[in-house]
Design a protein around this motif. Sequence first.
Motif, short mmCIF file in Angstrom:
data_model
loop_
_atom_site.label_atom_id
_atom_site.label_comp_id
_atom_site.label_asym_id
_atom_site.label_seq_id
_atom_site.Cartn_x
_atom_site.Cartn_y
_atom_site.Cartn_z
N VAL A 32 0.86 -1.17 0.00
CA VAL A 32 0.00 0.00 0.00
C VAL A 32 0.90 1.23 0.00
O VAL A 32 1.84 1.31 0.80
N THR A 33 0.65 2.16 -0.88
CA THR A 33 1.49 3.35 -0.94
C THR A 33 1.20 4.28 0.24
O THR A 33 0.11 4.27 0.80
N ALA A 34 2.20 5.08 0.54
CA ALA A 34 2.02 6.07 1.60
C ALA A 34 0.89 7.03 1.23
O ALA A 34 0.12 7.45 2.08
N GLU A 49 5.29 9.89 5.70
CA GLU A 49 6.51 9.27 5.16
C GLU A 49 7.55 9.08 6.26
O GLU A 49 8.17 8.02 6.35
N SER A 50 7.75 10.10 7.09
CA SER A 50 8.76 9.97 8.15
C SER A 50 8.31 8.96 9.21
O SER A 50 9.14 8.24 9.78
N ILE A 51 7.03 8.88 9.46
CA ILE A 51 6.50 7.90 10.42
C ILE A 51 6.68 6.48 9.88
O ILE A 51 7.12 5.58 10.61
N LEU A 52 6.39 6.28 8.61
CA LEU A 52 6.57 4.96 8.00
C LEU A 52 8.03 4.54 8.01
O LEU A 52 8.34 3.35 8.20
N LEU A 53 8.94 5.48 7.85
CA LEU A 53 10.36 5.18 7.93
C LEU A 53 10.72 4.69 9.34
O LEU A 53 11.43 3.69 9.49
N GLN A 54 10.19 5.35 10.36
CA GLN A 54 10.41 4.91 11.74
C GLN A 54 9.84 3.51 11.95
O GLN A 54 10.47 2.67 12.59
N LEU A 55 8.63 3.27 11.44
CA LEU A 55 8.01 1.95 11.59
C LEU A 55 8.81 0.87 10.87
O LEU A 55 8.92 -0.25 11.35
N ARG A 56 9.39 1.23 9.73
CA ARG A 56 10.23 0.27 9.00
C ARG A 56 11.48 -0.05 9.81
O ARG A 56 11.85 -1.21 10.00
N ARG A 57 12.13 0.99 10.30
CA ARG A 57 13.35 0.79 11.11
C ARG A 57 13.05 0.03 12.40
O ARG A 57 13.91 -0.68 12.90
N GLY A 58 11.84 0.19 12.92
CA GLY A 58 11.44 -0.50 14.14
C GLY A 58 10.91 -1.90 13.92
O GLY A 58 10.51 -2.58 14.86
N GLY A 59 10.89 -2.36 12.67
CA GLY A 59 10.46 -3.72 12.37
C GLY A 59 8.96 -3.94 12.34
O GLY A 59 8.49 -5.07 12.37
N PRO A 67 7.28 0.98 -8.94
CA PRO A 67 5.88 1.07 -9.35
C PRO A 67 4.98 0.07 -8.63
O PRO A 67 3.79 0.31 -8.46
N GLU A 68 5.51 -1.05 -8.22
CA GLU A 68 4.75 -2.05 -7.47
C GLU A 68 5.03 -1.93 -5.97
O GLU A 68 4.73 -2.84 -5.20
N GLY A 69 5.58 -0.80 -5.57
CA GLY A 69 6.04 -0.62 -4.21
C GLY A 69 4.97 -0.14 -3.25
O GLY A 69 3.83 0.14 -3.63
N GLY A 70 5.39 -0.05 -2.02
CA GLY A 70 4.52 0.40 -0.96
C GLY A 70 4.95 -0.21 0.36
O GLY A 70 6.08 -0.65 0.51
N TYR A 71 4.02 -0.26 1.29
CA TYR A 71 4.28 -0.74 2.64
C TYR A 71 3.32 -1.87 2.98
O TYR A 71 2.21 -1.92 2.48
N TRP A 72 3.78 -2.76 3.85
CA TRP A 72 2.93 -3.81 4.40
C TRP A 72 3.48 -4.17 5.77
O TRP A 72 4.64 -3.89 6.09
#
Length: 156
Positions: A32-34, A49-59, A67-72
């Motif tokens: 899912v895109t930001a 975007e900055s929150i999602l970066l923190q969540l990514r770094r926090g596992g 183009p097929e990117g996003g978050y899960w």
Amino acid sequence: MRLSARVDYALRAAAELAAVGDGTGAGRPRPVTAEQIAKAQEIPPKFLESILLQLRRGGIVHAQRGPEGGYWLARAAADISLAEVIRVIDGPLAHVRGQRPEQLGYLGAARALQDVWIALRASEREILELVTVADVANGTLPDRIRELAADPDAWI
């Protein structure tokens, strides 16, 4: 208890990702895109975007560019407590003047305040570790949470 806008947005983003797919291992959920999360939850996109970066770094989440990117979610939503998300974004659950309650040194008549702060943290932890991202996304909160929220005094 005060929760920052960052925490509020992080919890809402995690719930949105849980609604799309909870990472249970039955194949990777659709990223899912930001932008999609921001729109669905009315969160300022740059802030998200900055929150999602923190969540990514926090596992908490995984990300993929392109183009097929996003978050899960990195794990099943049922395995991610609200407490974990809060700790990733804002650190430990309870601080008094930037210190953990057990590190405080009250004297005299105020000595019992330390026990109050520790009990408050324990109460927060009990609730926030009991509730998962899946519970929020599904609207199926644990009975204990429903009981507490049903008390009219809780709303004032």
